[in-house]
Motif scaffolding. Structure first.
Motif, PDB file in Angstrom:
ATOM      1  N   LEU A  61     118.019 106.162  97.597  1.00 24.68           N
ATOM      2  CA  LEU A  61     118.950 106.650  98.461  1.00 24.68           C
ATOM      3  C   LEU A  61     119.786 105.498  99.256  1.00 24.68           C
ATOM      4  CD1 LEU A  61     116.788 109.544 100.314  1.00 24.68           C
ATOM      5  CD2 LEU A  61     118.822 109.681  98.958  1.00 24.68           C
ATOM      6  N   SER A  62     120.932 105.767  99.694  1.00 27.35           N
ATOM      7  CA  SER A  62     121.919 104.682 100.568  1.00 27.35           C
ATOM      8  C   SER A  62     121.233 104.804 101.812  1.00 27.35           C
ATOM      9  CB  SER A  62     123.190 105.460 100.268  1.00 27.35           C
ATOM     10  OG  SER A  62     123.468 106.652 101.191  1.00 27.35           O
ATOM     11  N   GLU A  63     121.706 103.740 102.444  1.00 28.07           N
ATOM     12  CA  GLU A  63     121.098 103.587 103.919  1.00 28.07           C
ATOM     13  C   GLU A  63     121.605 104.963 104.562  1.00 28.07           C
ATOM     14  OE1 GLU A  63     122.197 100.330 107.636  1.00 28.07           O
ATOM     15  OE2 GLU A  63     122.306  99.808 105.655  1.00 28.07           O
ATOM     16  N   ASN A  64     122.888 105.378 104.644  1.00 26.10           N
ATOM     17  CA  ASN A  64     123.256 106.563 105.319  1.00 26.10           C
ATOM     18  C   ASN A  64     122.392 107.532 104.842  1.00 26.10           C
ATOM     19  OD1 ASN A  64     125.335 105.172 106.852  1.00 26.10           O
ATOM     20  ND2 ASN A  64     126.861 105.570 105.182  1.00 26.10           N
ATOM     21  N   SER A  65     121.942 108.048 103.763  1.00 23.19           N
ATOM     22  CA  SER A  65     121.184 109.144 103.427  1.00 23.19           C
ATOM     23  C   SER A  65     119.858 108.834 103.698  1.00 23.19           C
ATOM     24  CB  SER A  65     121.206 109.287 101.832  1.00 23.19           C
ATOM     25  OG  SER A  65     122.314 109.221 101.166  1.00 23.19           O
ATOM     26  N   LEU A  66     119.409 107.353 103.897  1.00 22.65           N
ATOM     27  CA  LEU A  66     118.070 107.368 104.612  1.00 22.65           C
ATOM     28  C   LEU A  66     117.988 107.783 105.838  1.00 22.65           C
ATOM     29  CD1 LEU A  66     116.985 103.873 102.958  1.00 22.65           C
ATOM     30  CD2 LEU A  66     115.798 106.381 102.579  1.00 22.65           C
ATOM     31  N   LYS A  67     119.083 107.447 106.762  1.00 19.42           N
ATOM     32  CA  LYS A  67     119.202 108.254 107.941  1.00 19.42           C
ATOM     33  C   LYS A  67     118.953 109.649 108.005  1.00 19.42           C
ATOM     34  CE  LYS A  67     121.941 104.388 109.598  1.00 19.42           C
ATOM     35  NZ  LYS A  67     123.452 104.117 110.167  1.00 19.42           N
ATOM     36  N   SER A  68     119.440 110.214 107.261  1.00 25.75           N
ATOM     37  CA  SER A  68     119.447 111.899 107.073  1.00 25.75           C
ATOM     38  C   SER A  68     117.985 112.273 106.794  1.00 25.75           C
ATOM     39  CB  SER A  68     120.514 112.458 106.012  1.00 25.75           C
ATOM     40  OG  SER A  68     121.848 112.160 106.412  1.00 25.75           O
ATOM     41  N   LEU A  69     117.130 111.493 106.196  1.00 23.58           N
ATOM     42  CA  LEU A  69     115.673 111.801 105.958  1.00 23.58           C
ATOM     43  C   LEU A  69     114.895 112.131 106.921  1.00 23.58           C
ATOM     44  CD1 LEU A  69     114.233 111.818 102.848  1.00 23.58           C
ATOM     45  CD2 LEU A  69     113.403 109.423 103.662  1.00 23.58           C
ATOM     46  N   SER A  70     115.364 111.455 108.210  1.00 24.39           N
ATOM     47  CA  SER A  70     114.767 111.629 109.433  1.00 24.39           C
ATOM     48  C   SER A  70     114.868 113.290 109.763  1.00 24.39           C
ATOM     49  CB  SER A  70     115.118 110.814 110.459  1.00 24.39           C
ATOM     50  OG  SER A  70     116.378 111.009 110.981  1.00 24.39           O
ATOM     51  N   THR A  71     115.881 113.743 109.448  1.00 21.93           N
ATOM     52  CA  THR A  71     115.689 114.986 110.063  1.00 21.93           C
ATOM     53  C   THR A  71     114.955 116.117 109.259  1.00 21.93           C
ATOM     54  OG1 THR A  71     117.884 115.643 108.244  1.00 21.93           O
ATOM     55  CG2 THR A  71     118.438 114.922 110.491  1.00 21.93           C
TER      56      THR A  71
END
Length: 279
Positions: free
Chosen positions: A167-177
């Motif tokens: 996952l890209s850095e931006n997608s990793l942020k979405s992982l927290s949701t």
């Protein structure tokens, strides 16, 4: 909540939209979104100015309402807002969104795991970086194995871990949701592997909604017993019983018996077989 009165006293579409979004995303009050949606749609049809963003918002709300109503027919009949001014790819993403919600219906409402897996695999192949498709594909394979009382699909878990690693850095942020949903699903694998430290790590990240979900309730309880933690097992069940009571749900009778027995003896033994219920 007096929805009609709120609508009468609200003067801007933006306020109605915000209230609609809050309602449809809530656990208990999602049905309040429908009269708000109807009022907003009525407004746009009257002024004959239905911009794409508004169309997409109402489309998304309609999908979620039909899903929460557990109404596959209604879900299937929802029209996909297409625009001649946007690319075929953009319109395809909207079609994919509907297909995804239908897959979730098969997964969580009808428990038709094979159908859900088929749809999610197809979606995942078209949008390989889509987090929702990848995670719910793992969920579908996990729940299918559980329903068939078979071995858990550790190959699917490995595919998920590999997906996350790319996952890209931006997608990793979405992982927290969806972190809680991930840890909730991980419990099945930690228990199967008898990995108590990872089990505890996942448990520590869950709020009551996931911690006391019926899908894992008896498994967590029995896993504590397996490790000789009778007091912790009993404490867990009491916490679950309180959560069910506060949520207005019936607590499984088998586990009520376990609590009663555990309070009278030093040893608790129960084998509860619970059917999974969607929340």
């Amino acid at each position: 909540v007096k929805t009609e009165k709120f609508i009468e006293q609200t003067y801007t579409v933006t306020e109605l939209q915000n209230a609609m979004i809050e309602a449809v995303n809530s656990i208990d009050n999602w049905s309040l979104a429908e009269p708000l949606l109807n009022k907003i749609e009525e407004h746009y049809n009257r002024v004959k100015h239905f911009d794409e963003n508004s169309q997409n918002l109402l489309y998304e709300v309609k999908l979620l309402l039909a899903f929460k109503e557990k109404n596959l027919t209604k879900l299937s009949l929802i029209s996909i807002p297409k625009s001649e001014y946007h690319s075929i790819e953009n319109n395809q993403l909207k079609e994919n969104r509907k297909a995804y919600i239908i897959a979730l219906h098969y997964l969580y409402t009808e428990n038709k795991y094979s159908e859900a897996i088929s749809k999610l695999e197809s979606l995942h192949s078209t949008e390989e970086e889509n987090l929702d498709y990848a995670f719910h594909l793992l969920r579908a394979k996990t729940l299918k194995a559980i329903s068939e009382k078979g071995n858990l699909p550790f190959d699917a878990l490995d595919n998920w871990k590999e997906f996350v690693s790319r996952l890209s850095e931006n997608s990793l942020k979405s992982l927290s949701t969806i972190e809680e949903a991930i840890e909730h699903n991980n419990l099945h694998y930690h228990i199967s592997n008898d990995n108590f430290s990872q089990f505890e790590n996942s448990i520590s990240k869950l709020t009551n909604r996931f911690l006391y979900d019926e899908e894992v309730l008896s498994k967590v309880f029995e896993y504590y017993l397996k490790h000789g933690m009778e007091e912790l097992a009993l404490s867990y069940l009491k916490g679950a019983e309180k959560y069910f009571e506060e949520s207005g749900k019936d607590f499984p009778s088998e586990l009520k018996t376990a609590i009663a027995g555990g309070e009278k003896t030093d040893t608790i033994k129960v084998k509860a077989s619970l059917d999974r219920k969607s929340t």
